[in-house]
Design an enzyme around this catalytic site. Structure first.
Site, mmCIF file in Angstrom:
data_model
loop_
_atom_site.group_PDB
_atom_site.id
_atom_site.type_symbol
_atom_site.label_atom_id
_atom_site.label_comp_id
_atom_site.label_asym_id
_atom_site.label_seq_id
_atom_site.Cartn_x
_atom_site.Cartn_y
_atom_site.Cartn_z
ATOM 1 N N GLU A 102 0.848 -1.207 0.000
ATOM 2 C CA GLU A 102 0.000 0.000 0.000
ATOM 3 C C GLU A 102 0.874 1.244 0.000
ATOM 4 O O GLU A 102 1.942 1.247 0.609
ATOM 5 C CB GLU A 102 -0.858 0.025 1.271
ATOM 6 C CG GLU A 102 -2.225 -0.591 1.115
ATOM 7 C CD GLU A 102 -3.204 0.273 0.331
ATOM 8 O OE1 GLU A 102 -2.772 1.186 -0.405
ATOM 9 O OE2 GLU A 102 -4.407 0.017 0.456
ATOM 10 N N ASP A 106 -5.105 4.902 5.696
ATOM 11 C CA ASP A 106 -5.872 5.994 6.269
ATOM 12 C C ASP A 106 -6.855 5.383 7.290
ATOM 13 O O ASP A 106 -6.443 4.931 8.356
ATOM 14 C CB ASP A 106 -6.571 6.670 5.085
ATOM 15 C CG ASP A 106 -7.172 8.007 5.391
ATOM 16 O OD1 ASP A 106 -6.427 8.953 5.621
ATOM 17 O OD2 ASP A 106 -8.413 8.102 5.386
ATOM 18 N N PHE A 155 -3.730 15.498 4.059
ATOM 19 C CA PHE A 155 -3.885 14.856 2.757
ATOM 20 C C PHE A 155 -2.615 15.064 1.932
ATOM 21 O O PHE A 155 -2.086 16.170 1.866
ATOM 22 C CB PHE A 155 -5.095 15.440 2.029
ATOM 23 C CG PHE A 155 -5.578 14.562 0.921
ATOM 24 C CD1 PHE A 155 -6.401 13.476 1.202
ATOM 25 C CD2 PHE A 155 -5.191 14.805 -0.390
ATOM 26 C CE1 PHE A 155 -6.840 12.644 0.179
ATOM 27 C CE2 PHE A 155 -5.631 13.973 -1.415
ATOM 28 C CZ PHE A 155 -6.451 12.891 -1.125
ATOM 29 N N ASP A 162 -3.226 10.615 -5.353
ATOM 30 C CA ASP A 162 -3.923 11.601 -6.179
ATOM 31 C C ASP A 162 -4.844 12.500 -5.384
ATOM 32 O O ASP A 162 -5.243 12.189 -4.266
ATOM 33 C CB ASP A 162 -4.784 10.881 -7.207
ATOM 34 C CG ASP A 162 -5.967 10.178 -6.547
ATOM 35 O OD1 ASP A 162 -5.735 9.365 -5.636
ATOM 36 O OD2 ASP A 162 -7.125 10.473 -6.907
ATOM 37 N N ARG A 168 -0.756 11.952 -9.449
ATOM 38 C CA ARG A 168 -0.083 10.665 -9.233
ATOM 39 C C ARG A 168 1.326 10.652 -9.810
ATOM 40 O O ARG A 168 2.193 9.918 -9.350
ATOM 41 C CB ARG A 168 -0.861 9.529 -9.906
ATOM 42 C CG ARG A 168 -2.212 9.253 -9.311
ATOM 43 C CD ARG A 168 -2.739 7.921 -9.852
ATOM 44 N NE ARG A 168 -4.176 7.811 -9.714
ATOM 45 C CZ ARG A 168 -4.794 7.443 -8.598
ATOM 46 N NH1 ARG A 168 -4.106 7.159 -7.521
ATOM 47 N NH2 ARG A 168 -6.108 7.361 -8.542
#
Ligand code: IMP
Ligand code: MG
Length: 178
Positions: A102, A106, A155, A162, A168
């Protein structure tokens, strides 16, 4: 040209990312010496991480992808967020040493769902690798076995991650400005 709507605050440079990936690769090599491994990367966020990590791990290995989609819950209908499989794995992992790769954890919902899906195929072992971990956001109790960096609840974009599909391709990782 960036299509990102908010400005970007540098977090990790590509050199810092590569140092982190290198360190994780060495830990995996040490722990799985003499074994064959299967790397399972959830699309799309993990594409850059898995391609760098796979090249740095000097062990016999298979790489495969799974595509999951999370559907937000609906308060009006009393439903909680759910995850569904868009594309399942294509390799047989029964009796294999499997690592989920991963880029970021989150809430943990996606990962928990994937872990249960893979455990149903009876792998010899199953471990979780993540480049970034945001433990403050966790809703489901799930802990990665290999962690690049622990980050605060912000974030991030770049290096596979993205913002509404864009960003990305950025070689570095950035925080989005609030
Ligand atoms: P969760 O752990 O189920 O909440 O979902 C994790 C997935 O959400 C990750 O694999 C990413 O694809 C995405 N995600 C979570 N946090 C971020 C972020 O800060 N930037 C970009 N994508 C994120
Ligand atoms: Mg992901």
């Amino acid at each position: 040209m960036s299509r990102l709507k908010q400005s970007l605050i540098p977090y990790l440079t590509k050199d810092e990312i590569q140092d982190t990936v290198e360190r994780i690769a060495k830990e995996i090599e040490r722990d799985y010496r003499g074994k064959e491994i299967v790397l399972i990367a959830p699309l799309k966020g993990s594409i850059l991480f898995v391609s760098d990590l796979a090249r740095k791990i000097n062990l016999a290995q298979l790489v495969d992808f799974v595509h999951l989609a999370s559907e937000p819950g609906n308060a009006a209908h009393n439903s909680s967020p759910s995850v569904k499989i868009v594309k399942d794995i294509g390799v047989n992992i029964t009796g294999k040493h499997v690592l989920i790769i991963e880029e970021i954890i989150d809430a943990g919902r996606t990962l928990s769902f994937l872990k249960n899906r893979l455990l149903a195929s009876n792998p010899a072992s199953l471990k979780i690798v993540t480049l970034l971990d945001k433990p403050a956001r966790r809703v489901i109790n799930i802990k990665p076995d290999y962690v690049g960096r622990t980050i605060e609840d912000r974030f991030v974009v770049g290096y596979g991650m993205d913002d509404d599909g864009f960003g990305r391709n950025l070689p570095d990782i950035y925080y989005l400005k609030h």
